[in-house]
Design a protein around this motif. Structure first.
Motif, PDB file in Angstrom:
ATOM      1  N   GLY A   1      16.561   8.625   2.236  1.00  0.00           N
ATOM      2  CA  GLY A   1      16.912   9.826   1.484  1.00  0.00           C
ATOM      3  C   GLY A   1      16.789  11.058   2.346  1.00  0.00           C
ATOM      4  N   ALA A   2      17.059  10.906   3.624  1.00  0.00           N
ATOM      5  CA  ALA A   2      16.954  12.021   4.574  1.00  0.00           C
ATOM      6  C   ALA A   2      17.701  11.652   5.845  1.00  0.00           C
ATOM      7  CB  ALA A   2      15.492  12.323   4.901  1.00  0.00           C
ATOM      8  N   ASP A   3      18.178  12.671   6.552  1.00  0.00           N
ATOM      9  CA  ASP A   3      18.730  12.507   7.887  1.00  0.00           C
ATOM     10  C   ASP A   3      17.648  12.919   8.879  1.00  0.00           C
ATOM     11  OD1 ASP A   3      21.366  11.786   6.997  1.00  0.00           O
ATOM     12  OD2 ASP A   3      21.687  13.893   6.499  1.00  0.00           O
ATOM     13  N   ILE A   4      17.289  12.011   9.787  1.00  0.00           N
ATOM     14  CA  ILE A   4      16.185  12.295  10.702  1.00  0.00           C
ATOM     15  C   ILE A   4      16.634  12.106  12.145  1.00  0.00           C
ATOM     16  CG2 ILE A   4      14.502  11.529   8.972  1.00  0.00           C
ATOM     17  CD1 ILE A   4      14.118   9.018  10.767  1.00  0.00           C
ATOM     18  N   ASP A   5      15.826  12.621  13.053  1.00  0.00           N
ATOM     19  CA  ASP A   5      16.031  12.410  14.484  1.00  0.00           C
ATOM     20  C   ASP A   5      15.495  11.021  14.816  1.00  0.00           C
ATOM     21  OD1 ASP A   5      15.759  12.272  17.289  1.00  0.00           O
ATOM     22  OD2 ASP A   5      15.486  14.445  17.450  1.00  0.00           O
ATOM     23  N   LEU A   6      16.376  10.054  14.990  1.00  0.00           N
ATOM     24  CA  LEU A   6      15.955   8.671  15.141  1.00  0.00           C
ATOM     25  C   LEU A   6      15.297   8.402  16.490  1.00  0.00           C
ATOM     26  CD1 LEU A   6      19.082   7.082  13.480  1.00  0.00           C
ATOM     27  CD2 LEU A   6      16.752   7.050  12.580  1.00  0.00           C
ATOM     28  N   VAL A   7      15.727   9.095  17.525  1.00  0.00           N
ATOM     29  CA  VAL A   7      15.084   8.913  18.833  1.00  0.00           C
ATOM     30  C   VAL A   7      13.655   9.448  18.785  1.00  0.00           C
ATOM     31  CG1 VAL A   7      15.169   9.519  21.276  1.00  0.00           C
ATOM     32  CG2 VAL A   7      17.283   8.966  20.053  1.00  0.00           C
ATOM     33  N   ASP A   8      13.474  10.589  18.131  1.00  0.00           N
ATOM     34  CA  ASP A   8      12.121  11.127  17.962  1.00  0.00           C
ATOM     35  C   ASP A   8      11.258  10.166  17.156  1.00  0.00           C
ATOM     36  OD1 ASP A   8      10.186  13.533  17.962  1.00  0.00           O
ATOM     37  OD2 ASP A   8      10.380  13.074  15.815  1.00  0.00           O
ATOM     38  N   ALA A   9      11.819   9.576  16.094  1.00  0.00           N
ATOM     39  CA  ALA A   9      11.067   8.627  15.278  1.00  0.00           C
ATOM     40  C   ALA A   9      10.687   7.396  16.096  1.00  0.00           C
ATOM     41  CB  ALA A   9      11.896   8.210  14.060  1.00  0.00           C
ATOM     42  N   TYR A  10      11.549   6.983  17.010  1.00  0.00           N
ATOM     43  CA  TYR A  10      11.263   5.841  17.884  1.00  0.00           C
ATOM     44  C   TYR A  10      10.059   6.140  18.772  1.00  0.00           C
ATOM     45  CZ  TYR A  10      12.361   2.137  21.337  1.00  0.00           C
ATOM     46  OH  TYR A  10      12.323   1.041  22.185  1.00  0.00           O
ATOM     47  N   GLU A  11      10.037   7.316  19.367  1.00  0.00           N
ATOM     48  CA  GLU A  11       8.914   7.698  20.223  1.00  0.00           C
ATOM     49  C   GLU A  11       7.636   7.848  19.394  1.00  0.00           C
ATOM     50  OE1 GLU A  11       9.009   7.644  23.430  1.00  0.00           O
ATOM     51  OE2 GLU A  11      11.161   7.179  23.407  1.00  0.00           O
ATOM     52  N   TRP A  12       7.748   8.433  18.213  1.00  0.00           N
ATOM     53  CA  TRP A  12       6.591   8.578  17.334  1.00  0.00           C
ATOM     54  C   TRP A  12       6.027   7.212  16.963  1.00  0.00           C
ATOM     55  CZ3 TRP A  12       5.687   6.787  12.355  1.00  0.00           C
ATOM     56  CH2 TRP A  12       4.547   7.287  11.731  1.00  0.00           C
TER      57      TRP A  12
ATOM     58  N   ASP B   1      23.379  -8.275  17.226  1.00  0.00           N
ATOM     59  CA  ASP B   1      22.545  -8.064  16.045  1.00  0.00           C
ATOM     60  C   ASP B   1      22.522  -6.603  15.614  1.00  0.00           C
ATOM     61  OD1 ASP B   1      21.343 -10.699  15.374  1.00  0.00           O
ATOM     62  OD2 ASP B   1      20.587 -10.573  17.420  1.00  0.00           O
ATOM     63  N   GLY B   2      22.507  -5.693  16.556  1.00  0.00           N
ATOM     64  CA  GLY B   2      22.410  -4.280  16.235  1.00  0.00           C
ATOM     65  C   GLY B   2      23.680  -3.743  15.602  1.00  0.00           C
ATOM     66  N   VAL B   3      23.521  -2.745  14.718  1.00  0.00           N
ATOM     67  CA  VAL B   3      24.689  -2.203  14.014  1.00  0.00           C
ATOM     68  C   VAL B   3      25.245  -0.947  14.675  1.00  0.00           C
ATOM     69  CG1 VAL B   3      23.916  -3.155  11.819  1.00  0.00           C
ATOM     70  CG2 VAL B   3      23.284  -0.801  12.418  1.00  0.00           C
ATOM     71  N   GLY B   4      24.520  -0.348  15.618  1.00  0.00           N
ATOM     72  CA  GLY B   4      25.002   0.845  16.303  1.00  0.00           C
ATOM     73  C   GLY B   4      24.640   2.136  15.568  1.00  0.00           C
ATOM     74  N   PRO B   5      24.766   3.279  16.249  1.00  0.00           N
ATOM     75  CA  PRO B   5      24.290   4.564  15.707  1.00  0.00           C
ATOM     76  C   PRO B   5      24.963   5.000  14.415  1.00  0.00           C
ATOM     77  CG  PRO B   5      24.672   4.734  18.076  1.00  0.00           C
ATOM     78  CD  PRO B   5      25.231   3.419  17.646  1.00  0.00           C
ATOM     79  N   GLU B   6      26.288   4.820  14.286  1.00  0.00           N
ATOM     80  CA  GLU B   6      26.985   5.329  13.107  1.00  0.00           C
ATOM     81  C   GLU B   6      26.555   4.587  11.838  1.00  0.00           C
ATOM     82  OE1 GLU B   6      31.530   5.901  11.320  1.00  0.00           O
ATOM     83  OE2 GLU B   6      31.227   5.129  13.351  1.00  0.00           O
ATOM     84  N   ARG B   7      26.585   3.267  11.893  1.00  0.00           N
ATOM     85  CA  ARG B   7      26.178   2.494  10.722  1.00  0.00           C
ATOM     86  C   ARG B   7      24.692   2.660  10.449  1.00  0.00           C
ATOM     87  NH1 ARG B   7      27.789  -3.535  11.491  1.00  0.00           N
ATOM     88  NH2 ARG B   7      26.957  -3.648   9.361  1.00  0.00           N
ATOM     89  N   TYR B   8      23.909   2.787  11.496  1.00  0.00           N
ATOM     90  CA  TYR B   8      22.461   2.931  11.298  1.00  0.00           C
ATOM     91  C   TYR B   8      22.127   4.262  10.627  1.00  0.00           C
ATOM     92  CZ  TYR B   8      17.484   2.211  12.053  1.00  0.00           C
ATOM     93  OH  TYR B   8      16.144   2.015  11.856  1.00  0.00           O
ATOM     94  N   ALA B   9      22.839   5.316  10.973  1.00  0.00           N
ATOM     95  CA  ALA B   9      22.600   6.618  10.348  1.00  0.00           C
ATOM     96  C   ALA B   9      22.869   6.552   8.849  1.00  0.00           C
ATOM     97  CB  ALA B   9      23.469   7.690  11.001  1.00  0.00           C
ATOM     98  N   VAL B  10      23.937   5.834   8.464  1.00  0.00           N
ATOM     99  CA  VAL B  10      24.245   5.663   7.036  1.00  0.00           C
ATOM    100  C   VAL B  10      23.129   4.871   6.351  1.00  0.00           C
ATOM    101  CG1 VAL B  10      25.823   4.551   5.406  1.00  0.00           C
ATOM    102  CG2 VAL B  10      26.727   5.851   7.348  1.00  0.00           C
ATOM    103  N   ALA B  11      22.676   3.809   7.012  1.00  0.00           N
ATOM    104  CA  ALA B  11      21.607   2.992   6.449  1.00  0.00           C
ATOM    105  C   ALA B  11      20.296   3.776   6.348  1.00  0.00           C
ATOM    106  CB  ALA B  11      21.407   1.741   7.308  1.00  0.00           C
ATOM    107  N   ALA B  12      20.012   4.596   7.352  1.00  0.00           N
ATOM    108  CA  ALA B  12      18.786   5.395   7.322  1.00  0.00           C
ATOM    109  C   ALA B  12      18.814   6.388   6.169  1.00  0.00           C
ATOM    110  CB  ALA B  12      18.590   6.121   8.651  1.00  0.00           C
ATOM    111  N   ARG B  13      19.970   7.016   5.953  1.00  0.00           N
ATOM    112  CA  ARG B  13      20.092   7.950   4.828  1.00  0.00           C
ATOM    113  C   ARG B  13      19.895   7.217   3.507  1.00  0.00           C
ATOM    114  NH1 ARG B  13      22.916  12.568   3.136  1.00  0.00           N
ATOM    115  NH2 ARG B  13      22.231  12.946   0.999  1.00  0.00           N
TER     116      ARG B  13
END
Length: 536
Positions: free
Chosen positions: A231-242, A215-227
């Protein structure tokens, strides 16, 4: 009109010509045809348009602050869209319950039906459904040949969604009556319904057996989707902990609220009490309650915390019994304002509707949420580029709508029993979305070290996110198939709250003036939001 604003205008027109269905959905004025080519050639044309617009933009110099903002927004959005194409997402564009299938189907309901010419357009678009879905299947076939595949779960769920769509245009066609186009409309609806049946068969029999198990798309595709969504590049591991920390904070507040509802009660006991006492029975009663709450919010806000333009004083509140979505959603007014903003409320087979848990969603989808935000863009006139009026940054838009829920609480609108618990439960849901979405797609461990699965995600959404039972399954399917959209709510709200706190530290801060100025800016990626709001 400056060269940059003209380029924005031209891009919207050319985009609408290449995607008439999206033009209808977005409410863009003009006759662009009835059929979108979702095949490889159609996608290539849209990708080429993005690249040519970016190339031309690089030759233009802003001449004012409005020009600079228009250029920055156009560049940021198109770069994010280009990255989506460059990772091959167009060849595995399969998601449920929101996705291409729902866009094609819902766009028909958004067409005007005031005269026979408009009904002919309805018939033409219905008749084009099989062709459009066949072109989509051609892209999915291309993805299969390239090894670019969607998850099997999305194919199976999409098949079920398509099957349910068969027959859902009958009510619209019946509303035409016995006029001269009745036969043509009935024939077109039958063609559309057969298109859905054929799409379901394709997804289940041809695509699903070759789709990805993961089901998961992995870090590379997820970074594109997050952007694309933030509309920003973020620290996704930090966002997970937050997200986990935010979820624990909200849960503690829910415990306090439970005691206010029933002294000594647990959260579960308080919610059980509310479900047994705060509800309406029947879809007609639910629709009447929703309309009253939408109208009441507009009346309470206008002239106090916002100045609401007259065309926005109406919200079309619509029940969506055929929807497979687990949650309500909103579609904006048309460009010419002849079509009002609309909130859509899935029924989910219910006859009993818990009002305590729905009020906060009224504020989210209606006023002061999406209807006020997107309505302000619709009535902005020449202050915003046409591209800004028809683009969307989920982190900005969903962040504002979640901020709107918080604002309603600050304004003391939760006077009915349990509705503040409903707001907190919604907020817990959005925090749970952050951890589920990032955790699943990046394969991050839960706090206890265990791994994510579909069942675990459902458990966290149900028990920690306090999701209503009938929404759990479609919500998790949605997160799995639409990476990074689910995180835009809470991370967007965080950005809005931080920007307001910074503005409030300035002498003479006025909340109404700040709200007005903030919405007048139109959509902005979260990477530029604080800087833009600091200029107000």
């Amino acid at each position: 009109m400056t060269p940059i604003f003209r380029l924005c205008d031209e891009h919207i027109t050319r985009s609408a010509e290449l995607d008439p269905v999206d033009a209808v959905y977005m409410g863009i004025s003009g006759d662009f045809g009835v059929s979108t080519d979702y095949g490889p050639e159609g996608h290539a044309a849209r990708h080429d348009l993005i690249k040519s617009t970016l190339a031309e933009l690089d030759t233009l110099e802003p001449t004012s602050q409005d020009d600079r903002r228009a250029a920055d927004h156009l560049r940021e959005r198109l770069q994010a869209q280009a990255a989506w194409f460059e990772t091959g997402e167009q060849y595995r564009d399969l998601s449920s319950p929101f996705g291409l299938l729902s866009t094609v189907r819902d766009s028909v309901d958004l067409l005007p039906t005031g005269d026979d010419d408009q009904w002919r357009r309805v018939a033409a678009q219905l008749a084009a459904v099989p062709e459009m879905l066949a072109s989509w299947q051609a892209s999915l076939d291309e993805g299969l040949s390239r090894g670019l595949v969607a998850a099997r779960r999305q194919a199976v769920e999409g098949a079920g969604q398509a099957e349910k769509y068969a027959g859902t245009h009958d009510e619209l066609i019946a509303s035409y009556g016995e006029g001269p186009l009745a036969g043509e409309l009935a024939k077109a609806a039958a063609q559309a319904h057969q298109g859905y049946v054929d799409a379901a068969r394709y997804l289940l029999e041809k695509y699903a057996p070759r789709a990805a198990e993961r089901d998961g798309v992995g870090p590379e595709r997820y970074a594109v989707a997050a952007r694309q969504n933030l509309g920003a590049d973020i620290d996704l591991v930090d966002a997970y902990e937050w997200g986990w920390g935010e979820l624990r904070r909200i849960e503690a507040e829910m415990v306090e609220e439970a005691h206010a509802i029933l002294p000594g009660a647990s959260v579960d006991e308080a919610i059980a009490h509310l479900n047994a006492t705060q509800y309406v029975v029947g879809s007609e009663a639910f629709l009447a309650w929703l309309k009253a709450k939408h109208d009441g919010a507009i009346a309470a806000l206008h002239g106090t915390h916002f100045d609401i333009a007259q065309p926005l004083h109406t919200v079309d509140v619509t029940l969506a019994p055929g929807s497979t979505s687990g949650s309500a959603y909103y579609t904006a007014p048309s460009e010419d304002l002849t079509r009002p903003g609309r909130t859509w409320w899935p029924v989910g087979g219910r006859e009993r509707f818990a009002t305590w848990s729905e009020l906060s969603t009224v504020f989210h989808e209606g006023v002061p949420g999406h209807h006020l935000q997107l309505g302000a863009v619709a009535v902005a006139g020449d202050k915003l580029s046409r591209f800004a009026k028809f683009s969307w940054v989920s982190g900005h838009g969903e962040g504002w709508a979640l901020y709107a829920e918080r604002l309603a609480d600050e304004l003391g609108w939760h006077t009915e029993p349990g509705t503040r618990m409903g707001m907190l439960a919604d907020s817990a849901l959005r925090a749970a979305r952050v951890v589920i979405d990032i955790g699943v797609h990046l394969d991050l461990p839960l706090p206890d070290g265990s791994a994510w699965s579909f069942e675990k995600a459902c458990e966290v959404l149900r028990e920690r996110g306090r999701a209503v039972a009938h929404t759990v399954h479609p919500e998790i399917v949605r997160y799995f198939g639409w990476p990074a959209q689910a995180i835009s709510y809470k991370l967007g709200e965080r950005a809005w709250l931080e920007a307001r706190a910074e503005a409030a530290r300035k002498p003479g801060f006025d909340l109404k003036a700040w709200h007005t100025a903030a919405l007048d800016l139109g959509p902005i990626g979260l990477g530029n939001l604080r800087a833009a709001l600091s200029e107000l």
